[in-house]
Design an enzyme around this catalytic site. Structure first.
Site, PDB file in Angstrom:
ATOM      1  N   HIS A  53     -11.983 -22.510 -10.295  1.00  0.00           N
ATOM      2  CA  HIS A  53     -12.612 -23.504  -9.407  1.00  0.00           C
ATOM      3  C   HIS A  53     -12.262 -23.274  -7.941  1.00  0.00           C
ATOM      4  O   HIS A  53     -12.912 -23.832  -7.061  1.00  0.00           O
ATOM      5  CB  HIS A  53     -12.174 -24.909  -9.823  1.00  0.00           C
ATOM      6  CG  HIS A  53     -12.793 -25.345 -11.124  1.00  0.00           C
ATOM      7  ND1 HIS A  53     -13.800 -26.270 -11.193  1.00  0.00           N
ATOM      8  CD2 HIS A  53     -12.554 -24.958 -12.393  1.00  0.00           C
ATOM      9  CE1 HIS A  53     -14.161 -26.439 -12.454  1.00  0.00           C
ATOM     10  NE2 HIS A  53     -13.410 -25.659 -13.212  1.00  0.00           N
ATOM     11  N   ASP A 112     -11.978 -23.405   0.700  1.00  0.00           N
ATOM     12  CA  ASP A 112     -12.287 -24.245  -0.461  1.00  0.00           C
ATOM     13  C   ASP A 112     -13.137 -23.464  -1.446  1.00  0.00           C
ATOM     14  O   ASP A 112     -14.020 -22.704  -1.031  1.00  0.00           O
ATOM     15  CB  ASP A 112     -13.054 -25.501  -0.012  1.00  0.00           C
ATOM     16  CG  ASP A 112     -12.775 -26.699  -0.907  1.00  0.00           C
ATOM     17  OD1 ASP A 112     -12.470 -26.492  -2.100  1.00  0.00           O
ATOM     18  OD2 ASP A 112     -12.870 -27.840  -0.415  1.00  0.00           O
TER      19      ASP A 112
HETATM   20  P1  ADP Z   1     -11.378 -30.720  -5.135  1.00  0.00           P
HETATM   21  O1  ADP Z   1     -11.802 -30.321  -6.506  1.00  0.00           O
HETATM   22  O2  ADP Z   1     -10.598 -29.661  -4.426  1.00  0.00           O
HETATM   23  O3  ADP Z   1     -10.645 -32.022  -5.086  1.00  0.00           O
HETATM   24  P2  ADP Z   1     -14.232 -31.221  -4.488  1.00  0.00           P
HETATM   25  O4  ADP Z   1     -14.839 -31.641  -3.202  1.00  0.00           O
HETATM   26  O5  ADP Z   1     -14.899 -30.061  -5.124  1.00  0.00           O
HETATM   27  O6  ADP Z   1     -12.680 -30.942  -4.215  1.00  0.00           O
HETATM   28  O7  ADP Z   1     -14.292 -32.405  -5.533  1.00  0.00           O
HETATM   29  C1  ADP Z   1     -13.768 -33.670  -5.244  1.00  0.00           C
HETATM   30  C2  ADP Z   1     -14.436 -34.698  -6.153  1.00  0.00           C
HETATM   31  O8  ADP Z   1     -13.623 -35.869  -6.187  1.00  0.00           O
HETATM   32  C3  ADP Z   1     -15.799 -35.120  -5.655  1.00  0.00           C
HETATM   33  O9  ADP Z   1     -16.662 -35.342  -6.741  1.00  0.00           O
HETATM   34  C4  ADP Z   1     -15.502 -36.434  -4.925  1.00  0.00           C
HETATM   35  O10 ADP Z   1     -16.586 -37.344  -4.870  1.00  0.00           O
HETATM   36  C5  ADP Z   1     -14.366 -36.997  -5.744  1.00  0.00           C
HETATM   37  N1  ADP Z   1     -13.495 -37.851  -4.905  1.00  0.00           N
HETATM   38  C6  ADP Z   1     -12.782 -37.458  -3.843  1.00  0.00           C
HETATM   39  N2  ADP Z   1     -12.126 -38.502  -3.293  1.00  0.00           N
HETATM   40  C7  ADP Z   1     -12.435 -39.580  -4.017  1.00  0.00           C
HETATM   41  C8  ADP Z   1     -12.064 -40.959  -3.942  1.00  0.00           C
HETATM   42  N3  ADP Z   1     -11.234 -41.433  -3.001  1.00  0.00           N
HETATM   43  N4  ADP Z   1     -12.577 -41.801  -4.865  1.00  0.00           N
HETATM   44  C9  ADP Z   1     -13.399 -41.322  -5.831  1.00  0.00           C
HETATM   45  N5  ADP Z   1     -13.775 -40.039  -5.948  1.00  0.00           N
HETATM   46  C10 ADP Z   1     -13.307 -39.169  -5.064  1.00  0.00           C
HETATM   47  O1  F6P Z   2     -10.525 -27.984  -7.924  1.00  0.00           O
HETATM   48  C1  F6P Z   2      -9.201 -27.896  -7.616  1.00  0.00           C
HETATM   49  C2  F6P Z   2      -8.262 -28.759  -8.447  1.00  0.00           C
HETATM   50  O2  F6P Z   2      -7.067 -28.095  -8.642  1.00  0.00           O
HETATM   51  C3  F6P Z   2      -8.794 -29.122  -9.795  1.00  0.00           C
HETATM   52  O3  F6P Z   2      -8.348 -28.214 -10.734  1.00  0.00           O
HETATM   53  C4  F6P Z   2      -8.228 -30.501  -9.980  1.00  0.00           C
HETATM   54  O4  F6P Z   2      -9.123 -31.311 -10.649  1.00  0.00           O
HETATM   55  C5  F6P Z   2      -8.044 -31.039  -8.591  1.00  0.00           C
HETATM   56  O5  F6P Z   2      -7.934 -29.930  -7.762  1.00  0.00           O
HETATM   57  C6  F6P Z   2      -6.910 -32.047  -8.536  1.00  0.00           C
HETATM   58  O6  F6P Z   2      -5.643 -31.455  -8.614  1.00  0.00           O
HETATM   59  P1  F6P Z   2      -4.473 -31.944  -9.572  1.00  0.00           P
HETATM   60  O7  F6P Z   2      -4.931 -31.780 -10.979  1.00  0.00           O
HETATM   61  O8  F6P Z   2      -3.301 -31.094  -9.207  1.00  0.00           O
HETATM   62  O9  F6P Z   2      -4.238 -33.393  -9.252  1.00  0.00           O
END
Ligand code: ADP
Ligand code: F6P
Length: 455
Positions: A156, A364
């Site tokens: 990811h 990212d």
């Molecule tokens: P990562 O996997 O690195 O956290 P992404 O942007 O790919 O980053 O995915 C983050 C996901 O988590 C998105 O679907 C986003 O809407 C969700 N998310 C992030 N912050 C919040 C929050 N405060 N409340 C609910 N959902 C959240």
């Molecule tokens: O997409 C990156 C990621 O490491 C996912 O594997 C995971 O859902 C998210 O970030 C949150 O991280 P963690 O599982 O360490 O809370």
């Protein structure tokens, strides 16, 4: 098709609409919701000793099989090697790598232990799909136990180029471990290219054709599968009655001010600190925005037991306070900095209410927030996405204003351009990104991956 078995470090809540932060949880929730199957991984709990029993619960067509981690595994496997070595290295932050050999041994040990716990749950015709950097050695561990099933792996996060990957002392072992998968999937063409380069240059693999490498007696296939969202679903979510109520509250609190929104886990890779600085620069170079513009930064806490995460939290709190002190007024808070989680539909409504989505990570894998922001917009009056060129999503979105997050002034200028962009240009840019989302939605991500795995 046999049963689908998903393996990931974290197993998230599968309650529809319930918030779970992290792109992985959103993606896996969808595959399993539609295809059914088993989801195996950590339940998020720790105890002094490793528990014996896997807890199995049924939720319609999904079986969750979870287990706690011993405190030692949590520290060595999760905090240590996964998040103090792999995470920074794969996000091009070799300066933040903290390598200890015993933690790497803990990473191997935990993978082996998880494989042993998974083994009795497997059936001969299962397809196994392993997710993310915590579990790179999982296929080799299962193969050593005699598992003959198809095993795929999806990363990811970004895959680093050779000079960065080789900063990790056991990088050759990691490459070898990846070669035990039948299919290795990446978010972008450049991640896949970096993997192919590393495997050929560092591990002596031979390129058979565009997709396949020969590594010792194994053929390793790799592919590009950008994770995505369902744009129509998001548009609906942004519209539900409850989200309209939240949006009304947001609008009332803003008065007539414009809004820049950012949503990302509190993580140094997300570039929140640089973004706050760019917002400050915008206030400096365009005084017309003072008192007329707010920024909402929603940043749920993440990996709070790790020092680098404690530091970024401390730094961000300081920056928000300083900038608010400088430009705020008795009835005006320029940056609203929030650590809580929101229901998905509420978040989508917030996206719809913001004239600018600022998604500016330093690095990212994909960044689903960028895609969610686009999908949540009103087609006739859409907001503008200001997107880091270092997010995986930049490879797909030609309608975004691309920025370099290390260029504070450049980001401030892009924010200004976004805030003042004529409606026609906004519509044109939005339409092209929406089209891209419809062509490559979340279903296409997992269907293409599983198809290439031969399911
Ligand atoms: P990562 O996997 O690195 O956290 P992404 O942007 O790919 O980053 O995915 C983050 C996901 O988590 C998105 O679907 C986003 O809407 C969700 N998310 C992030 N912050 C919040 C929050 N405060 N409340 C609910 N959902 C959240
Ligand atoms: O997409 C990156 C990621 O490491 C996912 O594997 C995971 O859902 C998210 O970030 C949150 O991280 P963690 O599982 O360490 O809370």
């Amino acid at each position: 098709m046999g049963r689908l078995v998903i393996v990931s470090n974290r197993v998230a809540s599968i309650t529809p609409g319930k918030a779970s932060t992290g792109g992985l949880a959103v993606g896996i929730g969808d595959v399993l919701g539609k295809a059914g199957g088993l989801w195996f991984g950590w339940n998020g709990e720790t105890s002094p000793h490793a528990p014996e029993q896997v807890q199995v619960t049924e939720h319609g067509n999904i079986t969750l099989a979870t287990i706690g981690l011993s405190r030692k595994d949590y520290e060595q496997y999760y905090l240590g090697f996964s998040n103090n070595v792999l995470w920074p290295a794969f996000h091009y932050r070799s300066d933040l790598i903290r390598y200890h050999r015993d933690e790497y041994e803990g990473y191997q040990r935990a993978n082996l232990w998880l494989a042993e716990k998974l083994f009795p749950l497997l059936k001969p015709d299962d397809t196994i799909w392993v997710h993310d950097y915590h579990l790179i050695p999982m296929a080799a561990a299962l193969r050593a136990m005699g598992v003959k099933n198809k095993i795929g792996f999806f990363l990811h996060i970004p895959f680093p180029t050779q000079p960065i990957l080789t900063c990790i002392p056991p990088s050759s072992e990691l490459l070898r471990a990846l070669s035990h998968y039948d299919l290795v999937g990446f978010q972008t063409p450049s991640d896949r290219q970096a993997f192919v380069d590393c495997l050929t240059r560092e591990s002596g693999a031979r390129k058979l054709d565009e997709d396949n490498l020969q590594m010792e007696d194994r053929v390793v296939r790799s592919g590009v599968y950008p994770i995505s969202v369902y744009p129509d679903e998001i548009e609906d979510q942004a519209h539900t009655a409850a989200s309209r109520r939240h949006l009304r509250r947001l609008r009332q609190s803003l008065l007539d001010r414009k809004l820049i929104i950012s949503v990302d886990r509190l993580d140094y890779s997300k570039g929140q600190f640089e973004r706050f600085r760019a917002f400050e620069k915008l206030m400096e170079i365009q005084p017309s925005h003072r008192s007329a513009l707010s920024m909402v930064q929603i940043a749920p806490l993440s990996r709070s037991d790790i020092k680098t995460y404690q530091k970024i939290r401390h730094d961000l709190e300081g920056e928000a306070g300083r900038i608010n002190g400088r430009f705020g007024d008795i009835d005006y808070t320029p940056i609203r900095y929030i650590n809580r989680n929101y229901e998905r539909s509420t978040l989508m409504a917030f996206f719809r209410g913001a004239q600018v989505g600022a998604v500016t990570p330093l690095r990212d894998g994909m960044n689903l927030v960028a895609k969610e922001y686009v999908a949540a917009q009103h087609r006739d009056d859409p907001g503008v996405l200001v997107l880091s060129r270092f997010a995986g999503a930049a490879a797909e979105f030609d309608g975004a204003l691309l920025v370099n997050p290390y260029d504070t002034l450049g980001m401030a200028e892009a924010m200004h351009r976004a805030l003042t962009m004529p409606r026609e240009e906004r519509k044109e840019r939005h339409a092209s990104m929406l089209q891209q989302l419809k062509t490559n939605d979340l279903g296409a991500w997992w269907r293409r991956f599983l198809g290439d795995l031969g399911v």
